[in-house]
Scaffold this motif. Structure first.
Motif, PDB file in Angstrom:
ATOM      1  N   UNK A   4       0.941  -1.104   0.052  1.00 14.00           N
ATOM      2  CA  UNK A   4      -0.054  -0.020  -0.024  1.00 14.00           C
ATOM      3  C   UNK A   4       1.029   1.362   0.087  1.00 14.00           C
ATOM      4  N   UNK A  52       3.505   1.596  -1.677  1.00 13.28           N
ATOM      5  CA  UNK A  52       3.419   1.716  -3.260  1.00 13.28           C
ATOM      6  C   UNK A  52       2.325   2.278  -3.753  1.00 13.28           C
ATOM      7  N   UNK A  53       1.290   1.829  -3.269  1.00 13.60           N
ATOM      8  CA  UNK A  53      -0.037   2.400  -3.908  1.00 13.60           C
ATOM      9  C   UNK A  53      -0.357   3.615  -3.223  1.00 13.60           C
ATOM     10  N   UNK A  67      -1.118   6.439  -2.272  1.00 13.63           N
ATOM     11  CA  UNK A  67      -1.268   7.865  -2.755  1.00 13.63           C
ATOM     12  C   UNK A  67      -2.329   8.395  -2.316  1.00 13.63           C
ATOM     13  N   UNK A  73       2.207   5.993 -10.120  1.00 14.20           N
ATOM     14  CA  UNK A  73       2.605   4.935 -10.603  1.00 14.20           C
ATOM     15  C   UNK A  73       2.409   4.621 -12.156  1.00 14.20           C
ATOM     16  N   UNK A  97       4.916   6.570 -13.994  1.00 13.76           N
ATOM     17  CA  UNK A  97       6.302   5.660 -13.888  1.00 13.76           C
ATOM     18  C   UNK A  97       6.064   4.673 -14.853  1.00 13.76           C
ATOM     19  N   UNK A 130       2.101  -5.098 -10.683  1.00 11.74           N
ATOM     20  CA  UNK A 130       1.188  -4.571  -9.572  1.00 11.74           C
ATOM     21  C   UNK A 130       0.043  -4.334  -9.824  1.00 11.74           C
ATOM     22  N   UNK A 169      -9.808   1.497  -1.216  1.00 15.22           N
ATOM     23  CA  UNK A 169      -9.536  -0.006  -1.059  1.00 15.22           C
ATOM     24  C   UNK A 169     -10.182  -0.028   0.220  1.00 15.22           C
TER      25      UNK A 169
END
Lengths: 167, 215
Positions: free
Chosen positions: A76, A78-79, A81, B16, B19, B143, B203
């Motif tokens: 997370x 990484x995610x 944001x 991401x 990137x 990912x 999420x």
């Protein structure tokens, strides 16, 4: 009788409904970690909508919630944001069912879960209309305060949920 | 290249999808250009260049045609890659250019995941450091991020990337589509124009009062 805050509840960080943002243009600048939507901006979450000419989403990279398994934390982060603040400018209209608030600027601060609308604020709920300079809505307590400079900043009206907020 | 390498590493916070596009596409471009250009000139089985296996190699007029080229090797940073194509064509007069049909490539990503790229056609100019991809382009990583494009103009020298056709991006729980896209300023800025629609689906574990809903 809907609480004033219902117009904004949709945008609270607590909601699990998806947020849809439409615009003519989107600029993403990594250096200042912002996404800037311009041109006919329309945001919708649940039955709350927001319109403005410009919308800036500020995000940051908070690490995952404490206690999350390392893998989840890594994933997370990484995610990660997380959206910190959303600023709407230019004839901002926030609406939900019969709630309707307009102003020059609207700021949704997610960490504090509050919304501040400033500049020619007009708050309409059903038939009654209130005007002021600054509307502060606390989405957690569902309390909101409309202040008007004309009355020396005195609060024009304080609103709370007509009935206890449904849990 | 090093300055940019450092920039990439330092810029882990880059969002991401920027990137994915900014690193993914140019990386494939650099690799394809180097691999094919080098291989045509030097014996395809040479040790220094990438390993290029072909089903058949034909020369008609000044055009070399490689059927089913299969490219395997390691990128400059030592990351393994493999790229297959239906066909690769190159003109002896212009060895710095190569045209590829049905590209299907995999490359190990900086974060040890894999990057995959599929495209109907790719035209690479190694002198100008330009690659033009077209036709059902799909770029994805492990990912779960993926980018669907119809065309892509990649300046793998400068790092800019533009497409005048719709893009459809998915990264984490967010999707983004737009009619046109540009990535510039060394990937620091991305500009999407025309019917921009972004959908962010929180999420379950993003919500403070997560109820431990199944992931």
């Amino acid at each position: 009788q809907q609480a004033v805050t219902d117009a904004f509840k949709g945008f609270s960080g607590r909601s699990d409904q998806p947020v849809k943002i439409e615009a003519d243009r989107l600029d993403v600048r990594e250096s200042d970690q912002a996404a800037i939507f311009t041109g006919n901006v329309f945001v919708q979450q649940g039955d709350s909508t927001l319109r403005s000419s410009k919308l800036t989403v500020f995000y940051d990279n908070k690490p995952a919630a404490k206690g999350a398994a390392p893998a989840a934390a890594a994933a997370s982060s990484q995610a990660g944001r997380n959206i910190r603040r959303i600023e709407a400018e230019g004839s901002v209209v926030v609406q939900s069912k019969d709630q309707h608030a307009t102003g020059d600027r609207g700021i949704f601060d997610l960490p504090s879960n509050t919304v501040t609308v400033t500049g020619n604020v007009v708050l309409t709920q059903g038939q009654n209309v209130l005007r002021g300079n600054k509307l502060v809505v606390d989405l957690t307590t569902q309390q909101s305060k409309l202040e008007s400079a004309a009355s020396g900043g005195r609060v024009q009206g304080v609103f709370g949920p007509a009935k206890p907020a449904p849990q | 290249m090093d300055a940019r390498q450092a920039a990439f590493r330092a810029a882990i916070r880059h969002s991401r999808y920027v990137r994915l596009l900014r690193i993914g596409l140019p990386s494939f471009a650099v690799l394809l250009a180097a691999a094919f250009v080098a291989s045509i000139i030097i014996d395809p089985r040479s040790r220094i260049g990438p390993q290029v296996d072909v089903e058949s190699l034909g020369l008609t007029g000044a055009t070399i045609t490689m059927q089913k080229p299969k490219l395997t090797g390691y990128s400059a940073e030592g990351r393994p890659y493999q790229v297959n194509a239906e066909r690769a064509e190159q003109s002896l007069g212009e060895p710095h250019k190569v045209a590829l049909v049905q590209i299907d490539g995999r490359m190990q990503n900086r974060d040890d995941g894999w990057l995959t790229l599929v495209a109907d056609t790719g035209n690479i100019d190694n002198d100008k450091k330009l690659m033009d991809l077209s036709g059902k382009i799909r770029l994805a990583n492990d990912l779960g991020d993926r980018a669907l494009l119809a065309t892509a103009h990649i300046d793998f020298g400068g790092g800019d990337l533009t497409t005048k056709d719709p893009v459809d991006l998915a990264f984490g729980e967010t999707t983004l589509r737009a009619d046109r896209m540009q990535i510039f300023d060394n990937g620091n800025q991305a500009l999407f124009q025309g019917n921009v629609v972004m959908v962010i689906t929180p999420k379950p574990d993003d919500l403070p009062a997560a109820t431990g809903a199944a992931q």
